[in-house]
Each structure stands twice: as structure tokens, then as C-alpha cells.
Design a protein around this motif. Sequence first.
Motif, PDB file in Angstrom:
ATOM      1  N   THR A 119       5.338  -5.913   3.331  1.00 50.28           N
ATOM      2  CA  THR A 119       4.881  -6.977   2.434  1.00 50.28           C
ATOM      3  C   THR A 119       3.536  -6.538   1.827  1.00 50.28           C
ATOM      4  OG1 THR A 119       3.459  -8.219   3.950  1.00 50.28           O
ATOM      5  CG2 THR A 119       5.824  -8.672   4.055  1.00 50.28           C
ATOM      6  N   SER A 120       3.035  -7.349   0.919  1.00 51.68           N
ATOM      7  CA  SER A 120       1.728  -7.043   0.335  1.00 51.68           C
ATOM      8  C   SER A 120       0.602  -7.733   1.112  1.00 51.68           C
ATOM      9  CB  SER A 120       1.723  -7.491  -1.125  1.00 51.68           C
ATOM     10  OG  SER A 120       2.339  -8.764  -1.244  1.00 51.68           O
TER      11      SER A 120
ATOM     12  N   MET B 175      -3.242  -6.350   1.722  1.00 49.94           N
ATOM     13  CA  MET B 175      -3.700  -5.435   0.664  1.00 49.94           C
ATOM     14  C   MET B 175      -4.976  -5.993   0.041  1.00 49.94           C
ATOM     15  SD  MET B 175      -2.686  -2.587  -0.689  1.00 49.94           S
ATOM     16  CE  MET B 175      -3.195  -1.539  -2.026  1.00 49.94           C
TER      17      MET B 175
ATOM     18  N   VAL C  90       0.616  -1.065   3.542  1.00 49.18           N
ATOM     19  CA  VAL C  90      -0.661  -1.306   2.851  1.00 49.18           C
ATOM     20  C   VAL C  90      -1.570  -0.086   3.036  1.00 49.18           C
ATOM     21  CG1 VAL C  90      -2.769  -2.705   2.941  1.00 49.18           C
ATOM     22  CG2 VAL C  90      -0.525  -3.808   3.076  1.00 49.18           C
TER      23      VAL C  90
END
Length: 283
Positions: free
Chosen positions: A199-200, A203, A227
Motif C-alpha cells: 500500500t502507499s 510513504m 515504501v
Amino acid sequence: MAQKCYRSELIALFGNPVDENATVVIQEAAFAARGLNYRYITTKVLPEDLETAVKSLKALNMKGANVTIPHKVEILKYLDHISDTAALMGAVNTIYVKDGETYGENTDGMGFITSVLGAGVEPLGKRAVILGAGGAARAMTVELAKAGVKHITIVNRTEAKGKALAALLNEKTPAKTEYAPWKGTYPIPEDADIVVNATSVGMYPDPGRPDIDYATLAPGMTVCDGVHNPRRTPFLDEAAKRGCKTLEGFGMLVNQGAVGFKLWTGLDAPVEVMIEALEREFA
Ligand code: ATR
């Protein structure tokens, strides 16, 4: 004495927005270290100009390009050849030009799998849990399946995306894949060998970490974060505290660039030089 060559070999990056993409730093450091007269040019390309941009690779006799947001999927229809892996992922992030024809490849997952193998982790017969079902998750899971992982669990908030990725993997790869809904704090199954944050979450500038039950991480597990900025994420710190082996997205990003370097130059990439260049950039 050999005639001096004033012409540079050119590699482009096509994307928008692209101003904050640091790939040029890694690649130019690698070209310099290998004494190559190559230039990496970061260019802003709008969707309506993508076809022209691809044609320009041929017109300017360029060696290739990287492709990023929002063109990774659209670009497929403008290329002469697509690798099996890129076709399966439905996305291209690297183009190389050979004998005047364009070849689309996807190295996003290759950097990840290089990191996994480099850490002495053998994916064959293992069970993987992937958080997320976007482009990064797709690239990583396809490579894990190719490397022989036997079971994959896709954990995603949005059910339709999670189920679609699970269906693709079940249909096109030998890895048995299931979708698990992500509602509240997700406990990692105790038989998981490889756990990936695709997932982001985390980040920069997001200081967060994926909502999993960290107490369920166990020392035998390898925990990977897609990330890359920051290099050490809270997700990996939590995993390290529980005795897991941890793999940084930072290393995956460099390894991914190393695959591109080899495709364009035919030479092995100076990976240490690339790591140092990126460390300086993010310092
Ligand atoms: P990328 O190409 O980097 O993978 P993406 O295709 O936009 O980017 O995918 C982002 C992934 O991160 C998705 O799986 C997204 O979940 P949804 O499909 O439910 O949107 C996931 N994601 C982003 N923010 C999240 C959050 N706060 N919690 C859980 N998952 C998140």
C-alpha cells in the motif's frame, strides 16, 4: 587515436507529474561510474502526447525510457513488443529500443524479488501475505508467483480490487491466491512466511503504518515494505522489533533501476554506487 564522439545515448522518463521523481540521480550516477556517455532526461509528457513521445524514442535513436504515472497502462498500445510479465501485469515501466523497435518490460516487481533473493529468502513453496492490491501489489505478486510462492493472500480495503487481483493470479499463475477483507486491524496468519506492505501507507509525508496486529508478526517471517521514502518505515521497525527479517523499499527501488540500466547499456549495474547516490539525495 579514436575519433571523439560528441553524441550521447539518451534515456527518457515519461510521466506527469514527474518533477519530484529522483530516478535521474540513480541512473546518472551509474552511467558516470561505468564511464558511459549516457544521459537520463526527466520529461513531462501529457496523455495526449504519449504516442508522439514513444515515436520520438525511435526518431531520436534513443536507448529507451522509464514510464511512470499516469502512463504505465496506456503505453502498452504504442509499443512494438511487450514482455509476458508486463502483459500479465498490464503495465510497463521500462522501454528499451532494439533494432529500431520498442520493447515494453515491467521491472517494478523484479527489484523486489532481487531484494528477496539477495537476503537469502527462497520463495519456492512459501506463503505470502500482501497488503494492498494496486499496481505495486500486482507487480510484486506476479514476481512472487513466478518465483514459486505456493500461496498468496491479498488483503485490501476495497473488495473489488482485491478480488480482481486474486482472480488474475489464480487464472494466470500457479500460486493459489485468496482475497481477505481488510476491516479493522488485520492479524497476520501464523503460517505466513513473507509479508509485504504494497500500500502507499507510510510513504512520505504520511508517518503512518498499515493497520495490522503487529503482535502477530513472528521471528520466522520476512517483512518487506514497498515504501522507499523514508528508508526505515515504522512498519519495518515494528517487524524488526519482533525479530522478523526486514527488506526496505529503498533497496527494491535501486534494484529495479539496476534492471533498467542493464537493459539499456548491456552492462551490470554498479548497485553500490546507485545506493549511495540515492542515500545522498534523501539525506
Ligand atoms: P500503487 O501503484 O503504488 O500500488 P495504487 O494503485 O493507487 O498505487 O494502490 C494503492 C494501494 O494502497 C491500494 O491497494 C489501496 O487500497 P484501496 O484499493 O482500498 O484503495 C492501498 N491503500 C492506500 N491507502 C490505504 C490505507 N490508508 N489503508 C489501507 N490501504 C490503503
